[in-house]
Design a protein around this motif. Structure first.
Motif, mmCIF file in Angstrom:
data_model
loop_
_atom_site.group_PDB
_atom_site.id
_atom_site.type_symbol
_atom_site.label_atom_id
_atom_site.label_comp_id
_atom_site.label_asym_id
_atom_site.label_seq_id
_atom_site.Cartn_x
_atom_site.Cartn_y
_atom_site.Cartn_z
ATOM 1 N N VAL A 80 -1.032 6.354 7.016
ATOM 2 C CA VAL A 80 -1.072 5.771 8.291
ATOM 3 C C VAL A 80 0.378 5.002 8.357
ATOM 4 O O VAL A 80 1.330 4.595 7.581
ATOM 5 C CB VAL A 80 -1.866 4.761 8.855
ATOM 6 C CG1 VAL A 80 -3.081 6.122 9.142
ATOM 7 C CG2 VAL A 80 -2.434 3.755 8.103
ATOM 8 N N CYS B 45 -1.834 0.514 8.404
ATOM 9 C CA CYS B 45 -3.097 0.668 7.437
ATOM 10 C C CYS B 45 -3.086 -1.020 6.520
ATOM 11 O O CYS B 45 -4.491 -1.394 5.598
ATOM 12 C CB CYS B 45 -1.833 1.500 6.158
ATOM 13 S SG CYS B 45 -2.725 1.291 4.004
ATOM 14 N N THR C 74 0.474 -1.115 -0.110
ATOM 15 C CA THR C 74 0.217 0.041 -0.096
ATOM 16 C C THR C 74 0.803 1.596 -0.218
ATOM 17 O O THR C 74 1.971 1.343 0.170
ATOM 18 C CB THR C 74 -0.976 0.206 1.270
ATOM 19 O OG1 THR C 74 -0.051 0.249 2.738
ATOM 20 C CG2 THR C 74 -1.756 -1.195 1.466
ATOM 21 N N CYS D 113 0.234 3.979 2.379
ATOM 22 C CA CYS D 113 0.817 3.776 3.474
ATOM 23 C C CYS D 113 2.560 2.746 3.804
ATOM 24 O O CYS D 113 3.197 3.872 4.122
ATOM 25 C CB CYS D 113 0.690 3.743 3.887
ATOM 26 S SG CYS D 113 -1.003 4.630 4.700
ATOM 27 N N CYS E 229 -5.563 2.191 -0.440
ATOM 28 C CA CYS E 229 -5.817 2.149 0.722
ATOM 29 C C CYS E 229 -7.182 3.198 1.049
ATOM 30 O O CYS E 229 -6.694 4.389 0.454
ATOM 31 C CB CYS E 229 -4.614 1.627 1.549
ATOM 32 S SG CYS E 229 -3.758 2.978 2.012
ATOM 33 N N HIS F 44 -6.411 5.501 2.954
ATOM 34 C CA HIS F 44 -5.619 6.949 3.692
ATOM 35 C C HIS F 44 -5.331 7.748 2.898
ATOM 36 O O HIS F 44 -4.109 7.631 2.859
ATOM 37 C CB HIS F 44 -4.100 6.158 4.979
ATOM 38 C CG HIS F 44 -4.948 4.720 5.387
ATOM 39 N ND1 HIS F 44 -4.737 3.768 5.397
ATOM 40 C CD2 HIS F 44 -6.068 4.772 6.507
ATOM 41 C CE1 HIS F 44 -5.049 2.899 5.792
ATOM 42 N NE2 HIS F 44 -6.155 3.245 6.969
HETATM 43 ZN ZN LIG Z 1 -2.750 3.059 3.441
#
Ligand SMILES: [Zn+2]
Length: 305
Positions: free
Chosen positions: A98, A103, A62, A64, A91, A93
């Protein structure tokens, strides 16, 4: 690669495939720690993962995780290169990144609908993943990849699911069975696919009750029909009774006059002096029969009254 390790992997994978819909290509979500361990163990993930899992795999990560690796600097440069070659899965975010572990955990929320595997060396993340049912967990130990056995949360959830499925299946089945029995269709395979003994007994009891109910309904139906038939029979007999009564009354009336009907016929036979003997006998028999018939009829009528 030892054969026993692969056997275990096959067994665990089979469990996830059969119970949680995990399918090829297997989606392996990697975090920075796993990439780092693979690098140290000189594990060629793209080659060895499909061989170990005996199926097509997709290495994923991801944004993150990538961002976290970037912030950790040159110590994790090799791990970052590995992660960057993975497919990036979206994801939630995209605005505020994060930590990699938070994540990946969010990616397997709500029953892991995308059937992700989580590959990590992070003990804390592993513990949290194990608390979510249906998420295959991978790690590297002694420079070797391992697919962890299904967590107790996963197997327990599956046990509950089995029982629930069995009960709901049997409920549906018993309803079908009862309907089929009510329609007079004999369900010969009843209970063959039953899993749970208690559910089996419940189904048999319900089936038995349905059968008894059906038989009672049939009996009532027959009685109802029979009742109608009896009424119809009685109605058919009424005119007959009436006719017999008339005959009896007529006979009694004639008896009262001291004059039975066959006397007239005998007298008639006597008058017919020129008829043949055979004809006379025939007429005599007719008269005798008439006598018997009338008496019999009278007796019958008396027995009715
Ligand atoms: Zn994430």
């Amino acid at each position: 690669m030892k054969i026993t390790r692969q056997k275990h992997a096959k067994k665990h994978l089979g469990f996830f495939r059969n119970n949680f819909g995990v399918r090829e290509p297997y989606q392996i979500l990697l975090d920075g720690t796993f990439c780092q361990a693979a690098l140290r163990g000189r594990i060629q993930l793209r080659e060895q993962l499909p061989r170990y899992l005996m199926g097509e795999t997709q290495l994923c990560t991801t944004r993150c995780v990538l961002k976290e690796l970037e912030t950790l600097g040159k110590d994790l440069y090799g791990a970052k290169l590995i992660a960057q070659k993975c497919q990036v899965r979206n994801c939630p975010h995209f605005k505020n990144a994060v930590s990699g572990s938070d994540c990946l955990l969010s990616m397997v929320e709500e029953g892991n609908p995308h059937h992700y595997f989580v590959a990590t060396q992070d003990q804390n993340l592993s513990m949290k993943v194990k608390k979510k049912p249906g998420v295959p967990l991978m790690f590297i130990i002694q420079n070797t990849m391992v697919l962890d056995k299904p967590s107790s949360k996963t197997t327990h959830t599956q046990d509950l699911k089995d029982v629930t499925d069995s009960v709901s299946y049997e409920n549906g089945r018993s309803r079908k069975s009862a309907a089929a029995t009510s329609n007079g269709v004999d369900n010969k395979n009843k209970g063959q696919l039953t899993k749970h003994p208690l559910a089996q007994r419940a189904v048999e009891r319900r089936g038995h009750e349905a059968k008894i109910k059906m038989e009672m309904e049939q009996v009532l139906e027959i009685k109802a029909k029979g009742g109608v038939q009896n009424l119809e029979d009685s109605e058919a007999e009424l005119p007959q009774h009436h006719g017999q009564n008339e005959e009896r009354l007529e006979a009694q009336h004639k008896e009262g006059e001291g004059k039975w009907p066959w006397f007239e016929e005998e007298r008639l036979i006597g008058k017919l002096s020129n008829v043949s003997l055979e004809q006379q006998n025939s007429l005599g028999t007719l008269a005798k029969n008439r006598e018997k018939g009338t008496i019999f009829s009278t007796l019958l009528t008396s027995s009715y009254l």
